[in-house]
Design a protein around this motif. Structure first.
Motif, mmCIF file in Angstrom:
data_model
loop_
_atom_site.group_PDB
_atom_site.id
_atom_site.type_symbol
_atom_site.label_atom_id
_atom_site.label_comp_id
_atom_site.label_asym_id
_atom_site.label_seq_id
_atom_site.Cartn_x
_atom_site.Cartn_y
_atom_site.Cartn_z
ATOM 1 N N SER A 219 3.723 1.679 -10.463
ATOM 2 C CA SER A 219 3.945 1.737 -9.018
ATOM 3 C C SER A 219 4.119 0.365 -8.398
ATOM 4 O O SER A 219 4.480 0.253 -7.230
ATOM 5 N N VAL A 220 3.845 -0.662 -9.155
ATOM 6 C CA VAL A 220 3.969 -2.029 -8.646
ATOM 7 C C VAL A 220 5.180 -2.729 -9.245
ATOM 8 O O VAL A 220 5.963 -3.368 -8.532
ATOM 9 N N LEU A 221 5.385 -2.600 -10.538
ATOM 10 C CA LEU A 221 6.321 -3.465 -11.246
ATOM 11 C C LEU A 221 7.661 -2.827 -11.589
ATOM 12 O O LEU A 221 8.613 -3.542 -11.908
ATOM 13 N N LEU A 222 7.760 -1.508 -11.567
ATOM 14 C CA LEU A 222 9.041 -0.855 -11.865
ATOM 15 C C LEU A 222 9.852 -0.688 -10.586
ATOM 16 O O LEU A 222 9.379 -0.083 -9.620
ATOM 17 N N ASP B 37 10.515 -1.954 -6.087
ATOM 18 C CA ASP B 37 11.708 -1.339 -5.509
ATOM 19 C C ASP B 37 11.928 -1.804 -4.079
ATOM 20 O O ASP B 37 13.038 -2.185 -3.686
ATOM 21 N N VAL B 38 10.874 -1.790 -3.272
ATOM 22 C CA VAL B 38 10.990 -2.197 -1.871
ATOM 23 C C VAL B 38 11.344 -3.680 -1.771
ATOM 24 O O VAL B 38 12.218 -4.077 -0.995
ATOM 25 N N LEU B 39 10.667 -4.515 -2.557
ATOM 26 C CA LEU B 39 10.963 -5.945 -2.533
ATOM 27 C C LEU B 39 12.400 -6.224 -2.961
ATOM 28 O O LEU B 39 13.104 -7.040 -2.354
ATOM 29 N N LEU B 40 12.837 -5.540 -4.010
ATOM 30 C CA LEU B 40 14.186 -5.758 -4.533
ATOM 31 C C LEU B 40 15.239 -5.393 -3.502
ATOM 32 O O LEU B 40 16.159 -6.184 -3.214
ATOM 33 N N THR C 175 0.810 -1.231 0.000
ATOM 34 C CA THR C 175 0.000 0.000 0.000
ATOM 35 C C THR C 175 0.838 1.272 0.000
ATOM 36 O O THR C 175 0.335 2.339 -0.353
ATOM 37 N N GLY C 176 2.120 1.169 0.376
ATOM 38 C CA GLY C 176 2.955 2.357 0.516
ATOM 39 C C GLY C 176 2.997 3.269 -0.690
ATOM 40 O O GLY C 176 2.751 4.482 -0.564
ATOM 41 N N PRO C 177 3.270 2.752 -1.898
ATOM 42 C CA PRO C 177 3.360 3.653 -3.055
ATOM 43 C C PRO C 177 2.058 4.378 -3.355
ATOM 44 O O PRO C 177 2.070 5.518 -3.829
ATOM 45 N N PHE C 178 0.935 3.749 -3.075
ATOM 46 C CA PHE C 178 -0.353 4.389 -3.345
ATOM 47 C C PHE C 178 -0.692 5.431 -2.284
ATOM 48 O O PHE C 178 -1.278 6.470 -2.584
ATOM 49 N N LEU C 179 -0.291 5.165 -1.030
ATOM 50 C CA LEU C 179 -0.504 6.164 0.027
ATOM 51 C C LEU C 179 0.349 7.401 -0.227
ATOM 52 O O LEU C 179 -0.147 8.537 -0.151
#
Length: 409
Positions: free
Chosen positions: A280-283, A293-296, A143-147
């Protein structure tokens, strides 16, 4: 003396020492600080190397800060209020150093205010169960990128903004959502570090009780391989989406050539303004806070910590990496000195790849020398000592009536 017919007394199994240093974490901190130095001193074109030094080091630094929060509060085991007050004081001290450092026009996006606030939030996080922390990290990652995008749109901020000091409300909003390192995102890294340190300490404790090194080896292997698998998977998803979807779409929309489009997509400003979309999800754009980005970066931090732990089990690697361990034992002091020296260098010279590389090499060597001198003297870094003193001062009243607690403090 043992009497006939009685069982001999046994020595209780050893446990992990409360103040034991984990050298792998020191080496990882050194890599994080060195990576940030490289990002600030050596101009690099978009590419793999640029991605490694521009996005990963600061997030590794945040993960290790979460791990440090666990290690720093072990002395307050069984005293949750003291542990929380200790972390709030540490976070406030780090944020204060960051606020003062931000006054120097170095051109560096200083991470310390955001990191300090995230550490203060750790005063709550360290008391949550590991399963709850894992669920919180997943929730904030999703949810972070959308918030942050929603808040930026509401406040008409279309890029990674600076800290706002106009009012307390503006400051809080910029720290949590619209700043260069929003705490809503960095809490994921701190939480990851807390879980990492908890499981690491538990593995070493099992080894101490059993008199083996099997548990810590298994822990390190799982971190190294698991982190590597997730990092690789996210990198493949990012590259596939970038090549097949994002680049053609932006090229068609803007009429720019492919190389220019790649540079735009690699910009944190683009990541901050991409809004609620698949971008916002895949890049995995560096510093964007996107899900990818966060997962990576979080998984890469776990992989590096596990790999270093495995490597340092061997005496040769331990000796070879010792200078980095000295540097990583004083990361806050080194980071502040680096930002100040960068300010002085950029005010008198124009950064170039060659010149920046030479300054980087000199900076790393000087930092390792400083770490060695402090290690030989048995001293902490001055800023590390100041942060620890702030923590001790804040908890002194809570421990005053408990002699045993004072002995551990």
């Amino acid at each position: 003396m043992t009497h006939l017919g009685t069982r001999p007394t046994t020595t209780p199994p050893p446990v992990v020492a409360p103040h034991r240093r984990f050298v792998a974490l020191d080496v990882a901190r050194a890599l994080a600080v060195t990576g940030m130095m490289a990002a600030h001193l050596v101009p690099l074109p978009p590419g793999v190397l640029s991605r490694v030094v521009s996005g990963f080091p600061s997030t590794l630094f945040a993960v290790l800060a979460g791990a440090s929060a666990v290690l720093a509060t072990r002395r307050h085991a069984g005293r949750p209020v003291a542990a929380s007050v200790s972390l709030v004081a540490r976070g406030a001290a780090v944020a204060a150093v960051g606020a003062l450092l931000g006054l120097a026009p170095s051109g560096v996006m200083v991470v310390l205010v955001y990191l300090g606030v995230a550490l203060a939030l750790g005063a709550v996080l360290v008391h949550l169960r590991t399963s709850v922390l894992a669920a919180l990290a997943v929730l904030l990652t999703a949810t972070g990128p959308f918030l942050t995008s929603a808040v930026r749109d509401a406040r008409h901020v279309q890029s990674l903004g600076e800290l706002s000091w106009e009012s307390p409300a503006d400051w809080v909003t910029s720290v949590l959502f619209t700043g260069a390192y929003p705490v809503i995102t960095w809490t994921v890294y701190v939480t990851t570090g807390i879980v990492l340190a908890r499981t690491m300490v538990a593995a070493h404790r099992r080894d101490a009780e059993a008199g083996t090194r099997a548990a810590s080896r298994t822990w390190a292997l799982r971190c190294a391989l698991g982190g590597l698998v997730v990092t690789a998977a996210v990198a493949v998803v990012d590259a596939t989406y970038r090549t097949l979807v994002a680049v053609p779409a932006l090229a068609e929309q803007t009429g720019l050539d492919q190389q220019t489009v790649e540079q735009v997509l690699a910009s944190p400003a683009f990541g901050a303004s991409s809004g609620a979309s698949w971008d916002s999800v895949l890049l995995a754009t560096a510093h964007s806070g996107h899900v990818a980005d966060v997962l990576l970066t979080a998984s890469a931090a776990v992989a590096v910590t596990g790999a270093l732990t495995l490597a340092l089990r061997h005496d040769g690697a331990h000796r070879a990496l010792r200078p980095l361990a000295w540097l990583g034992a004083v990361p806050l002091t080194v980071y502040v000195l680096h930002v100040l020296s960068t300010w002085l260098w950029t005010s008198t010279a124009t950064p170039t790849v060659g010149g920046g590389s030479a300054v980087l090499a000199g900076s790393v060597a000087a930092a390792a020398l400083l770490g060695w001198v402090l290690h030989r003297a048995g001293r902490r870094g001055p800023l590390e000592a100041a942060v620890s003193a702030a923590s001790s001062l804040a908890t002194r009243g809570l421990l005053r009536g408990d002699p045993a607690a004072r002995g551990r403090a």
